[in-house]
Write a protein that holds these residues in place. Structure first.
Motif, short mmCIF file in Angstrom:
data_model
loop_
_atom_site.label_atom_id
_atom_site.label_comp_id
_atom_site.label_asym_id
_atom_site.label_seq_id
_atom_site.Cartn_x
_atom_site.Cartn_y
_atom_site.Cartn_z
N HIS A 70 30.04 42.71 41.55
CA HIS A 70 31.10 41.74 40.95
C HIS A 70 32.63 42.13 40.94
CE1 HIS A 70 27.37 40.20 38.55
NE2 HIS A 70 27.63 39.50 39.69
N THR A 71 32.72 43.45 40.86
CA THR A 71 34.06 44.30 40.78
C THR A 71 34.57 43.97 42.27
OG1 THR A 71 33.28 46.03 39.27
CG2 THR A 71 35.42 46.19 40.38
N VAL A 72 33.85 43.96 43.22
CA VAL A 72 34.31 43.79 44.48
C VAL A 72 34.88 42.38 44.80
CG1 VAL A 72 33.67 43.68 47.06
CG2 VAL A 72 33.28 46.10 45.79
N GLN A 73 33.86 41.61 44.53
CA GLN A 73 34.46 40.22 44.58
C GLN A 73 35.50 39.87 43.97
OE1 GLN A 73 30.73 38.46 42.78
NE2 GLN A 73 29.59 37.81 44.65
N ARG A 74 35.83 40.36 42.72
CA ARG A 74 36.89 40.23 41.85
C ARG A 74 38.37 40.85 42.53
NH1 ARG A 74 36.66 42.43 36.10
NH2 ARG A 74 38.98 41.25 35.93
N ALA A 75 38.15 41.88 43.31
CA ALA A 75 38.93 42.54 43.94
C ALA A 75 39.52 41.79 45.26
CB ALA A 75 38.80 43.99 44.31
N ILE A 76 38.51 41.29 45.90
CA ILE A 76 38.97 40.51 47.20
C ILE A 76 39.56 39.26 47.00
CG2 ILE A 76 37.71 39.20 49.31
CD1 ILE A 76 35.57 41.32 49.07
N THR A 77 39.09 38.64 45.93
CA THR A 77 39.75 37.51 45.62
C THR A 77 41.14 37.35 44.55
OG1 THR A 77 38.26 37.36 43.58
CG2 THR A 77 37.49 36.20 45.54
N THR A 78 41.50 38.51 44.21
CA THR A 78 42.68 38.70 43.58
C THR A 78 43.55 40.03 44.12
OG1 THR A 78 41.49 40.02 41.87
CG2 THR A 78 42.03 37.58 41.25
N PRO A 79 44.02 39.82 45.13
CA PRO A 79 44.60 40.85 45.85
C PRO A 79 45.69 41.59 45.09
CG PRO A 79 45.13 39.08 46.97
CD PRO A 79 43.85 38.63 45.97
N GLY A 80 46.02 42.85 45.25
CA GLY A 80 47.18 43.35 44.33
C GLY A 80 46.76 44.01 43.02
N ASN A 81 45.44 43.76 42.51
CA ASN A 81 44.86 44.28 41.43
C ASN A 81 43.92 45.15 41.46
OD1 ASN A 81 46.30 42.05 39.43
ND2 ASN A 81 45.30 40.70 40.45
N ALA A 82 43.89 46.26 40.51
CA ALA A 82 43.15 47.45 40.58
C ALA A 82 42.13 47.23 39.48
CB ALA A 82 43.79 48.70 40.52
N ARG B 194 42.35 45.43 46.51
CA ARG B 194 42.61 44.98 47.77
C ARG B 194 44.07 45.14 48.14
NH1 ARG B 194 40.90 38.97 50.50
NH2 ARG B 194 42.06 39.29 52.61
N VAL B 195 44.23 45.70 49.18
CA VAL B 195 45.62 45.97 49.64
C VAL B 195 45.87 45.31 51.06
CG1 VAL B 195 47.57 47.52 50.32
CG2 VAL B 195 45.84 48.09 48.37
N GLY B 196 46.61 44.27 51.06
CA GLY B 196 46.75 43.52 52.29
C GLY B 196 45.46 42.97 52.79
N ASN B 197 45.07 43.38 54.03
CA ASN B 197 43.85 42.95 54.65
C ASN B 197 42.78 44.10 54.31
OD1 ASN B 197 42.75 40.99 55.94
ND2 ASN B 197 42.85 41.59 57.79
N TRP B 198 43.01 45.01 53.53
CA TRP B 198 41.81 46.08 53.33
C TRP B 198 41.28 45.85 51.82
CZ3 TRP B 198 40.63 49.50 57.17
CH2 TRP B 198 41.59 49.54 58.12
N LEU B 199 39.85 45.96 51.77
CA LEU B 199 39.21 46.26 50.30
C LEU B 199 39.07 47.56 50.32
CD1 LEU B 199 37.61 45.51 47.95
CD2 LEU B 199 35.61 45.75 49.58
N ARG B 200 39.82 48.24 49.40
CA ARG B 200 39.55 49.79 49.16
C ARG B 200 38.83 50.25 48.03
NH1 ARG B 200 45.44 52.42 49.29
NH2 ARG B 200 45.43 51.59 47.28
#
Length: 707
Positions: free
Chosen positions: A555-567, A577-583
């Motif tokens: 669920h955290t990964v899903q949130r990160a992918i759909t709301t880039p720029g938030n940690a 998610r930074v640019g085209n990368w999930l980190r």
């Protein structure tokens, strides 16, 4: 800082698949292409016999110039041998290994495509033809044994253009690649990796030659025996179709193929006629590729007796673990229990040419001795240490499974039970002292196969690996499974039937023929499926923090992918998610798991671009919470070993190899260098992992072995 982008094109009679270091000993540099900062790409044609261009010589000699190669280990090793240019590793940067550190493929072509390098800067399409023409000896049936600038002037001009194009492509990639995992501690670790590869392992060439000869003789014997058993119908064990036809015609037995798994399964059939069993055993032994390992040793060994270049930094994509090369040390044969204490006897027998006089299965003892080809130099000894169940410990620490962390501490202190016994005991509501060896094996499969959201399929794989008879398991376990758990397993199986039923006509229950098909797809009987699924449920019930973490990570990964720029904080992780990368920032704090081009579809399915482990192609790969947890656990486990490798080096142990979570070192043959001391160094808890229980065990020896 000035940056020099550099690349070499070489010729050598030695095949490159014999390894970088063996190849480099006799390689000739033909072209040296380069560019300084953003300047034009140039090419020094070494074959012309002139001096090195002044600007290139000046940059190579300048200690403040950073030198960029795409395959630094190859180019720096070739330059050292062929042109006597010895570049300090501290000055080097490798775009190949930097790409791997960020979960990208290492091919220059693929990197150009993935990173969007403009078409005019990509590798020249004629490059592969030029490589084939100029960098390898011509086929033996050609009168011209080598193509050169004189014999093929037009193609040579294209070759130079290709070499310059590589520089342009490398420079563009260098500017586009992220640096998160190729700086600071990781860059220092890469430099240590390069020195480990440079050092290599000393090898017993006499053993390698004896093993190859023993395999040749044994295959001839097996072929002659098969010839006699079939009255001459099968001339050799390699005659697959003739062997299949003979078994069908003589005994009425149909075999779908001659794969090892098929042969092993049929050999266990007690009703199999003895002659057929012997034929299949012969085929199984003769088809072993054990000799290939020893051939790689002899083909790759350098003139001084060392085999080098066995490790690829970050070769296991995403996790950052090392991958094996040449000898493939991460994938060596595991000796069976009955041979574990006979390895030295086997080596002595092989060298004396008499292995067949002592061992019934020569190929098996030859395979079991492969590790023994790694030896220390005279006056030295091997000291090894292996982190004990590091993934189990790391998984519990990451998820916060407190009871399990305490269980590890008690076991390490000698006051607690074995964790595999404990796993079985907690699942079946018994006490660890009542768990026998058979039960322990079930607990081992639970621990190794279920902590990453594995289900029945994962358990079946583990059961096969550790030799658990599934029908016997069902007989013994059914009575001990709580009725409620068994009912849940039955409900899941009914759901599987209903799902399959929707595909064959939306029937509530499948007709018997279709039910049989589904059972065939599962590979087990219904009762075995129910037991395995119940065992899975029992394990999960005892690990609530790990089980809940799978969903939390997802669920955290899903949130990160759909709301880039938030940690987002996810227990001991930070995901963004930074640019085209999930980190996924690992607990170490300065390294990331990287997933390029992440997506979440309308059903919540997570995917990213990666190398498919089955097709080996760059394509969209699906993932889920348990798989992400596996990546995280293995990555953090790798970081424990990596954190302590400099400590081990500083203590005087020369690291010659790493295999999974094991460090193999060469040390002076003195009492103060010992496995207990090395284990203490390896099991030092890093500052970023307070509360992580670590333990390591190993041995001292004059040959590498499976402890």
């Amino acid at each position: 800082m000035t940056v020099l982008f550099a690349d070499t094109e070489t010729f050598c009679e030695t095949p490159i698949n014999h390894g970088t270091y063996r190849y480099a000993e006799t390689a000739e540099v033909m072209l040296f292409s380069y560019a300084i900062d953003d300047g034009p790409a140039k090419c020094w044609d070494v074959t012309e016999g002139g001096l090195m261009p002044e600007d290139l010589a000046e940059r190579l000699a300048d200690p403040d110039t950073e030198v960029i190669f795409h395959k630094a280990m190859f180019d720096r090793t070739v330059l050292r041998h062929a042109l006597l240019i010895d570049l300090p590793i501290e000055r080097l940067h490798c775009t190949h290994d930097r790409a791997l550190a960020h979960s990208l493929p290492d091919s220059l072509d693929m990197l150009c495509e993935i990173l969007g390098v403009p078409q005019d800067l990509r590798k020249h399409k004629a490059g592969k033809q030029c490589i084939q023409l100029f960098c390898k000896p011509r086929p033996k049936n050609h009168k011209l044994r080598r193509a050169t600038r004189s014999t093929h002037p037009v193609e040579w001009a294209q070759f130079i253009g290709y070499a310059k194009g590589d520089i342009e492509a490398m420079r563009a990639i260098y500017k586009k690649l992220p640096r998160w995992n190729y700086q600071g501690q990781e860059l220092e670790l890469w430099r240590l990796d390069q020195r480990i590869n440079d050092r290599g392992v000393y090898v017993d060439q006499e053993l390698a030659r004896a093993a190859i000869e023993a395999i040749i003789v044994e295959k001839q014997r097996l072929g002659a025996e098969s010839h006699d058993l079939t009255d001459g119908e099968v001339g050799a064990t390699t005659q697959r179709d003739a062997l299949l036809a003979h078994i069908l015609e003589r005994y009425g037995i149909t075999l779908p193929d001659m794969q090892a798994s098929t042969l092993e399964r049929r050999i266990e059939d007690p009703d199999l006629p003895a002659p057929v069993k012997e034929l299949l055993l012969n085929r199984l032994q003769a088809s072993s590729n054990t000799a290939a390992k020893y051939k790689r040793v002899l083909n790759g060994v350098s003139a001084d007796g060392f085999l080098r270049g066995l490790l690829q930094f970050c070769g296991a994509l995403r996790t950052g673990r090392w991958a094996g090369r040449l000898l493939q040390p991460q994938n060596l044969f595991r000796p069976p229990k009955h041979l574990k204490n006979l390895i030295e006897t086997g080596i002595t027998a092989l060298k004396a040419g008499g292995a067949d006089l002592i061992f019934d299965n020569v190929t098996e003892i030859v395979a079991s001795c492969v590790r023994g080809s790694i030896i220390p130099r005279p006056g030295k000894k091997l000291v090894t240490s292996d982190l004990s169940n590091i993934e189990g410990r790391m998984a519990a620490w990451l998820a916060g499974e407190l009871w399990k962390l305490q269980a590890f501490r008690e076991y390490d202190a000698g006051i607690g039970p074995d964790l595999y016994k404990l796993a079985y005991a907690k699942s079946f509501a018994t006490t660890p002292d009542l768990v026998d060896e058979y039960m322990r094996q079930i607990g081992k499969v639970q621990e190794l196969m279920l902590q990453y959201e594995g289900g029945v399929g994962a358990f079946l794989t583990g059961a096969d690996t550790y030799g658990i008879d599934l029908e016997d398991l069902a007989d013994k376990a059914l009575g001990g499974i709580p009725p409620g758990v068994l009912a849940e397993a039955q409900g899941f199986l009914d759901w599987l039937y209903s799902q399959a039923g929707t595909l064959v006509g939306k029937k509530k229950r499948l007709p018997p023929t279709e039910e049989q098909k589904l059972k065939a797809r599962l590979g087990v009987t219904e009762r075995v499926f129910l037991v395995c699924d119940s065992i899975k449920r029992l394990w999960r019930a005892q690990h609530p923090e790990i089980v809940s973490y799978w969903a939390e990570i997802k669920h955290t990964v899903q949130r990160a992918i759909t709301t880039p720029g938030n940690a987002f904080v996810c227990r001991k992780l930070v995901i963004d998610r930074v640019g085209n990368w999930l980190r996924i920032k690992l607990p170490r704090g300065d390294r990331y798991l990287c997933y390029p081009s992440p997506k979440v579809d309308e059903h919540g399915q997570i995917s990213y671009m990666g190398v498919n482990q089955y097709t080996c192609k760059w394509e969209r790969v699906k993932t889920y919470g348990g798989k992400l947890f596996e990546n995280i656990t293995q990555s953090a486990s790798r970081d424990v070993m990596a954190a302590n490798m400099p400590r081990i080096k500083a203590a005087g142990y020369a690291i010659v190899l790493t295999v999974h979570d094991e460090v193999i070192t060469e040390a002076p043959d003195l009492p103060e260098f010992n496995a207990e001391d090395l284990g203490a160094l390896l099991a030092t808890v890093p500052p970023w992992a307070p509360g992580l229980p670590l333990a390591a065990g190993g041995f001292e020896a004059y040959r590498y072995k499976k402890d």
